[in-house]
Motif scaffolding. Structure first.
Motif, short mmCIF file in Angstrom:
data_model
loop_
_atom_site.label_atom_id
_atom_site.label_comp_id
_atom_site.label_asym_id
_atom_site.label_seq_id
_atom_site.Cartn_x
_atom_site.Cartn_y
_atom_site.Cartn_z
N VAL A 35 -3.23 9.37 6.96
CA VAL A 35 -4.67 9.09 6.84
C VAL A 35 -5.42 9.73 8.02
CG1 VAL A 35 -6.39 7.24 6.97
CG2 VAL A 35 -4.42 7.01 5.47
N ILE A 36 -4.86 9.64 9.21
CA ILE A 36 -5.49 10.26 10.38
C ILE A 36 -5.56 11.77 10.21
CG2 ILE A 36 -5.23 10.68 12.86
CD1 ILE A 36 -3.96 7.88 13.04
N GLY A 39 -8.18 12.61 7.59
CA GLY A 39 -9.51 12.37 8.15
C GLY A 39 -9.94 13.48 9.10
N ALA A 42 -10.79 16.52 7.08
CA ALA A 42 -12.08 16.35 6.39
C ALA A 42 -13.24 16.58 7.35
CB ALA A 42 -12.16 14.96 5.77
N VAL A 43 -13.12 16.07 8.58
CA VAL A 43 -14.17 16.28 9.58
C VAL A 43 -14.29 17.75 9.92
CG1 VAL A 43 -14.75 15.85 11.99
CG2 VAL A 43 -14.03 13.96 10.56
#
Length: 52
Positions: A35-36, A39, A42-43
């Motif tokens: 998930v990290i 994320g 995505a950023v």
């Protein structure tokens, strides 16, 4: 030497968490690491798209 940006650091930290938890046998940590990583990607993708 190229300076690393924050999203790349987040992705690297997520990989460290995922691999470390996998070695330790703690599967929720592997999911958290994934998930990290996602994320952080995505950023980075959103920032790249925003800049053009």
């Amino acid at each position: 030497m190229k300076r690393l940006d924050a999203p790349l650091g987040i992705v690297a930290a997520g990989l460290v968490v995922a691999v470390g938890c996998r070695v330790a046998g703690w599967m929720p940590g592997v999911v958290l690491g994934a998930v990290i990583v996602l994320g952080g990607l995505a950023v980075a993708w959103a920032g790249k798209r925003k800049r053009g």
